[in-house]
Design a protein around this motif. Structure first.
Motif, PDB file in Angstrom:
ATOM      1  N   THR A   7      21.794  25.674  99.825  1.00 26.46           N
ATOM      2  CA  THR A   7      22.656  26.842  99.665  1.00 26.46           C
ATOM      3  C   THR A   7      24.088  26.478 100.029  1.00 26.46           C
ATOM      4  N   GLY A   8      25.019  26.882  99.157  1.00 26.54           N
ATOM      5  CA  GLY A   8      26.435  26.693  99.436  1.00 26.54           C
ATOM      6  C   GLY A   8      27.160  28.006  99.241  1.00 26.54           C
ATOM      7  N   THR A   9      28.424  28.048  99.623  1.00 31.60           N
ATOM      8  CA  THR A   9      29.181  29.303  99.509  1.00 31.60           C
ATOM      9  C   THR A   9      29.392  29.709  98.047  1.00 31.60           C
ATOM     10  N   GLU A  10      29.212  28.743  97.128  1.00 37.73           N
ATOM     11  CA  GLU A  10      29.454  29.088  95.717  1.00 37.73           C
ATOM     12  C   GLU A  10      28.268  28.820  94.797  1.00 37.73           C
ATOM     13  N   GLY A  11      27.111  28.549  95.387  1.00 38.85           N
ATOM     14  CA  GLY A  11      25.966  28.306  94.512  1.00 38.85           C
ATOM     15  C   GLY A  11      24.722  27.928  95.290  1.00 38.85           C
ATOM     16  N   TYR A  12      23.642  27.749  94.549  1.00 37.83           N
ATOM     17  CA  TYR A  12      22.340  27.508  95.162  1.00 37.83           C
ATOM     18  C   TYR A  12      21.513  26.615  94.239  1.00 37.83           C
ATOM     19  N   ILE A  13      20.824  25.642  94.838  1.00 33.84           N
ATOM     20  CA  ILE A  13      19.982  24.728  94.054  1.00 33.84           C
ATOM     21  C   ILE A  13      18.558  24.767  94.580  1.00 33.84           C
ATOM     22  N   GLU A  14      17.591  24.826  93.648  1.00 33.30           N
ATOM     23  CA  GLU A  14      16.185  24.630  94.005  1.00 33.30           C
ATOM     24  C   GLU A  14      15.728  23.363  93.317  1.00 33.30           C
ATOM     25  N   LEU A  15      15.284  22.418  94.114  1.00 33.80           N
ATOM     26  CA  LEU A  15      14.917  21.102  93.566  1.00 33.80           C
ATOM     27  C   LEU A  15      13.434  20.851  93.802  1.00 33.80           C
ATOM     28  N   ASP A  16      12.764  20.329  92.783  1.00 38.78           N
ATOM     29  CA  ASP A  16      11.362  19.959  92.921  1.00 38.78           C
ATOM     30  C   ASP A  16      11.261  18.442  92.732  1.00 38.78           C
TER      31      ASP A  16
END
Ligand SMILES: NC(=O)c1ccc[n+]([C@@H]2O[C@H](COP(=O)([O-])OP(=O)(O)OC[C@H]3O[C@@H](n4cnc5c(N)ncnc54)[C@H](O)[C@@H]3O)[C@@H](O)[C@H]2O)c1
Length: 321
Positions: free
Chosen positions: A234-243
């Motif tokens: 999680t960042g202030t300008e976005g979000y990543i879900e990684l598998d």
């Protein structure tokens, strides 16, 4: 240095078989020998690729080998590693670097003294999904990272009987989080215990606090019946879900500027949050171990220095009590 890097694989178990297969496949390497104290396992792998088999390291001829992959159990990394470094071999050590921080530091120092290339195989760094996430982070697209959450859970692999789950598994996540944040944590809180396994802890949770209020949570166990390997950033300008398993990424860009100050109804409000801006991220799949071995071979062939301090840093946290 000959055209092809001449490599011996030490340990013909699960990882050794993979290292041997990949060196055999790569045109820039030549698999020359297998060493395993378990004669049947070592000989079978050596015969598969038509290479020499040695039951002990003492018999491995120094002039026939440029580099080794150490794929023996973690508890042997220190002794086996020192032997190889003293022989002047470049060395790729499977993770974790060793069973204790002191042993890991000694290996690092010996490699420096001997002026050989010493890399530790934290293979998740070479997962293409991690590389892609790192590009997004380094480009500043997530803004300032605020937290990272890792889950690495699944059934117990019975062959791992020399170390606990923190040293065997969580060390991957610790290393990846340090790698993405380019630093090590200031504070560590750990909850570790034995549940189904009598000999070693099979459940561990880490809470890590880095500089600038960045936090990370790692959940690892050998209990969950389903194998899960995930990372949320999680960042202030976005979000990543990684598998890690499917080598895929879901990437959401924050759209707070689009939100009206006063949504008219609750359903407006729900709708707004139900439609985040999902960005397409294409990850080209590749075998992480193959990428790692290629990287190692290039380091050796180009004589590029490599500082494996990251492996000691990760182990230090994994061993935190
Ligand atoms: N990078 C990864 O994702 C990953 C995955 C699994 C294991 N590993 C690491 O790889 C290492 C090996 O794990 P594994 O699952 O392949 O173990 P394994 O038990 O399947 O194989 C180990 C082999 O080493 C041999 N051996 C033991 N002592 C030896 C010695 N002194 N000299 C030569 N051979 C010896 C054993 O006979 C056995 O065949 C461990 O350190 C583990 O942490 C890394």
């Amino acid at each position: 240095m000959p055209d092809k890097l001449r490599v011996a694989v030490l340990g013909a178990g699960v990882m050794g078989k993979n290292h041997a297969r990949i060196y055999h496949e790569l045109p820039e390497a030549e698999l020359v020998a297998i060493v395993d104290t378990h004669e049947q396992a070592g000989r079978a792998l050596a015969e598969l690729y038509g290479v020499h088999f040695y039951p002990t390291l003492n018999e491995l001829p120094a002039n026939a080998v440029d580099a080794v992959s150490v794929c023996t159990p973690t508890s042997t990394h220190h002794t086996v590693g020192l032997h190889c470094l003293n022989m002047g071999f470049h060395m790729l050590m499977e993770k974790p670097i060793a069973a204790t921080v002191e042993q890991g530091a000694e290996l690092l120092n010996r490699a420096r003294e001997k002026n050989v290339i010493f890399m530790v195989g934290h293979s998740e760094r070479f997962n293409p999904a991690v590389q892609q996430a790192k590009k997004i982070i380094d480009a500043g697209e997530l803004g300032k990272i605020t937290n990272i959450m890792a889950r690495r859970v699944g059934p117990f692999p019975p062959r791992i009987n020399d170390v606990d789950i923190a040293v065997d598994l969580a060390v991957h996540d610790i290393d990846i989080i340090n790698y993405l944040l380019k630093t090590t944590p200031q504070d560590v809180v750990i909850h570790k215990r034995k549940t189904n396994n009598r000999n070693h802890a099979d459940l561990v949770d880490f809470f890590l606090r880095y500089d600038n209020m960045v936090t990370a949570y790692i959940q690892t166990n050998w209990i969950t019946p389903l194998k899960i390997r995930k990372l949320n950033i999680t960042g202030t300008e976005g979000y990543i879900e990684l598998d890690y398993i499917t080598q895929s990424i879901e990437y959401y860009k924050s759209t707070y500027e689009r939100l009206p100050a006063n949504p008219e109804s609750f359903s407006d409000f729900v709708l707004m949050f139900a439609q985040p801006l999902k960005k397409e991220v294409v990850v080209e799949r590749a075998e992480p171990l193959k990428e790692e071995l290629r990287y190692f071979i290039n380091l050796v062939r180009n004589g590029t220095q490599h500082d494996a301090q990251y492996a000691v840093d990760a182990l230090k946290i994994a061993l935190y009590e």
